[in-house]
Design a protein around this motif. Structure first.
Motif, PDB file in Angstrom:
ATOM      1  N   GLU A   1      -6.566   9.434  -6.994  1.00  0.00           N
ATOM      2  CA  GLU A   1      -5.457  10.375  -6.915  1.00  0.00           C
ATOM      3  C   GLU A   1      -5.167  10.857  -8.327  1.00  0.00           C
ATOM      4  OE1 GLU A   1      -1.958   9.081  -4.862  1.00  0.00           O
ATOM      5  OE2 GLU A   1      -3.089   8.276  -3.173  1.00  0.00           O
ATOM      6  N   PHE A   2      -5.587  12.044  -8.620  1.00  0.00           N
ATOM      7  CA  PHE A   2      -5.366  12.650  -9.940  1.00  0.00           C
ATOM      8  C   PHE A   2      -5.878  11.743 -11.063  1.00  0.00           C
ATOM      9  CE2 PHE A   2      -1.343  13.863  -7.503  1.00  0.00           C
ATOM     10  CZ  PHE A   2      -1.939  14.939  -6.884  1.00  0.00           C
ATOM     11  N   GLY A   3      -7.043  11.131 -10.839  1.00  0.00           N
ATOM     12  CA  GLY A   3      -7.666  10.305 -11.865  1.00  0.00           C
ATOM     13  C   GLY A   3      -7.286   8.831 -11.838  1.00  0.00           C
ATOM     14  N   THR A   4      -6.393   8.443 -10.951  1.00  0.00           N
ATOM     15  CA  THR A   4      -5.984   7.045 -10.840  1.00  0.00           C
ATOM     16  C   THR A   4      -6.485   6.488  -9.515  1.00  0.00           C
ATOM     17  OG1 THR A   4      -3.979   7.431 -12.146  1.00  0.00           O
ATOM     18  CG2 THR A   4      -3.999   5.470 -10.751  1.00  0.00           C
ATOM     19  N   PRO A   5      -7.244   5.386  -9.552  1.00  0.00           N
ATOM     20  CA  PRO A   5      -7.694   4.801  -8.283  1.00  0.00           C
ATOM     21  C   PRO A   5      -6.561   4.047  -7.578  1.00  0.00           C
ATOM     22  CG  PRO A   5      -8.611   3.578 -10.137  1.00  0.00           C
ATOM     23  CD  PRO A   5      -7.814   4.716 -10.709  1.00  0.00           C
ATOM     24  N   PHE A   6      -6.277   4.443  -6.336  1.00  0.00           N
ATOM     25  CA  PHE A   6      -5.284   3.776  -5.491  1.00  0.00           C
ATOM     26  C   PHE A   6      -6.025   3.014  -4.401  1.00  0.00           C
ATOM     27  CE2 PHE A   6      -2.295   6.454  -7.564  1.00  0.00           C
ATOM     28  CZ  PHE A   6      -1.028   5.942  -7.320  1.00  0.00           C
ATOM     29  N   VAL A   7      -5.467   1.871  -3.999  1.00  0.00           N
ATOM     30  CA  VAL A   7      -6.081   1.065  -2.946  1.00  0.00           C
ATOM     31  C   VAL A   7      -5.224   1.090  -1.689  1.00  0.00           C
ATOM     32  CG1 VAL A   7      -7.455  -0.477  -4.389  1.00  0.00           C
ATOM     33  CG2 VAL A   7      -5.081  -1.024  -3.957  1.00  0.00           C
ATOM     34  N   TRP A   8      -5.924   1.075  -0.554  1.00  0.00           N
ATOM     35  CA  TRP A   8      -5.323   1.096   0.775  1.00  0.00           C
ATOM     36  C   TRP A   8      -6.039   0.076   1.636  1.00  0.00           C
ATOM     37  CZ3 TRP A   8      -1.892   5.006   2.592  1.00  0.00           C
ATOM     38  CH2 TRP A   8      -1.696   6.093   1.723  1.00  0.00           C
TER      39      TRP A   8
ATOM     40  N   ARG B   1       0.796  -1.216   0.000  1.00  0.00           N
ATOM     41  CA  ARG B   1       0.000   0.000   0.000  1.00  0.00           C
ATOM     42  C   ARG B   1       0.832   1.272   0.000  1.00  0.00           C
ATOM     43  NH1 ARG B   1       2.223   2.334   4.058  1.00  0.00           N
ATOM     44  NH2 ARG B   1       1.958   1.509   6.116  1.00  0.00           N
ATOM     45  N   PRO B   2       0.302   2.341  -0.521  1.00  0.00           N
ATOM     46  CA  PRO B   2      -0.822   2.407  -1.446  1.00  0.00           C
ATOM     47  C   PRO B   2      -0.380   1.984  -2.843  1.00  0.00           C
ATOM     48  CG  PRO B   2       0.089   4.588  -1.130  1.00  0.00           C
ATOM     49  CD  PRO B   2       0.866   3.657  -0.233  1.00  0.00           C
ATOM     50  N   MET B   3      -1.322   1.506  -3.625  1.00  0.00           N
ATOM     51  CA  MET B   3      -0.989   1.059  -4.976  1.00  0.00           C
ATOM     52  C   MET B   3      -2.193   1.256  -5.895  1.00  0.00           C
ATOM     53  SD  MET B   3      -1.081  -3.081  -4.247  1.00  0.00           S
ATOM     54  CE  MET B   3      -0.147  -3.498  -5.675  1.00  0.00           C
ATOM     55  N   PRO B   4      -1.922   1.502  -7.182  1.00  0.00           N
ATOM     56  CA  PRO B   4      -3.040   1.630  -8.123  1.00  0.00           C
ATOM     57  C   PRO B   4      -3.777   0.295  -8.261  1.00  0.00           C
ATOM     58  CG  PRO B   4      -1.007   2.479  -9.085  1.00  0.00           C
ATOM     59  CD  PRO B   4      -0.637   1.764  -7.819  1.00  0.00           C
ATOM     60  N   VAL B   5      -5.053   0.378  -8.576  1.00  0.00           N
ATOM     61  CA  VAL B   5      -5.858  -0.828  -8.784  1.00  0.00           C
ATOM     62  C   VAL B   5      -5.239  -1.698  -9.877  1.00  0.00           C
ATOM     63  CG1 VAL B   5      -8.102  -1.702  -9.559  1.00  0.00           C
ATOM     64  CG2 VAL B   5      -7.991   0.198  -7.935  1.00  0.00           C
ATOM     65  N   THR B   6      -4.697  -1.083 -10.914  1.00  0.00           N
ATOM     66  CA  THR B   6      -4.080  -1.871 -11.991  1.00  0.00           C
ATOM     67  C   THR B   6      -2.878  -2.665 -11.488  1.00  0.00           C
ATOM     68  OG1 THR B   6      -2.813   0.083 -12.673  1.00  0.00           O
ATOM     69  CG2 THR B   6      -4.857  -0.378 -13.887  1.00  0.00           C
TER      70      THR B   6
END
Length: 164
Positions: free
Chosen positions: A81-88, A41-46
């Protein structure tokens, strides 16, 4: 924090590529998602989707794999975050997270919270330079700053400073 490469895992969650798309595998997938997000974490969904795929022995991700991971995201926090989904992991969400190095990540795979932490740690040096964004890039491990990377870092700097 020691980062575990995506293909290698100390995971206690039993994984089965054969059962991945079975409805009764959803709980296993949810536990794996929580483990990965807690480690990385944190990391983009992709990136999470790639990590899930690799831990199942797949080298690529497709629409079906992405959809399965998307279905398992209700146990984690997803934040744009600026158009990119990050997961936590919900309990781990913070405004600042220590930068863990680029590793094999592109700069847009680095959360603004890590970049803000790096700015905080180097505020005096960054303020003293003629090009703070370029200096920040170098401190992040970016040797050649592309226009896109500069834009992302500038936006992250604005966010760190309290802008939107």
């Amino acid at each position: 924090m020691h980062q575990i490469p995506w293909g290698i895992s100390r995971s206690r969650t039993a994984r089965s590529a054969k059962r991945f798309f079975d409805p009764d595998y959803a709980s296993v997938l949810q536990r794996l998602i929580i483990e990965i997000v807690t480690e990385e974490r944190p990391m983009p969904v992709t990136s999470l989707t790639r990590a899930v795929a690799m831990r199942h022995g797949w080298q690529r991700t497709g629409g079906r794999i992405f959809a399965q991971v998307q279905n398992g995201l209700h146990t984690v926090l997803v934040e744009e975050e600026f158009g990119t989904p990050f997961v936590w992991a919900p309990a781990d969400r913070a405004e600042r997270v220590p930068f863990r190095g680029l590793g094999n990540r592109a700069i847009r795979d680095v959360s603004r919270t890590e970049i803000a932490w790096m700015i905080d740690q180097n505020a005096v040096d960054l303020a003293a330079t003629q090009d703070p964004t370029l200096e920040l890039a170098h401190r992040l491990g970016i040797n050649r700053l592309s226009k896109d990377a500069r834009s992302y870092l500038d936006t992250s700097r604005q966010w760190q400073a309290g802008g939107s």
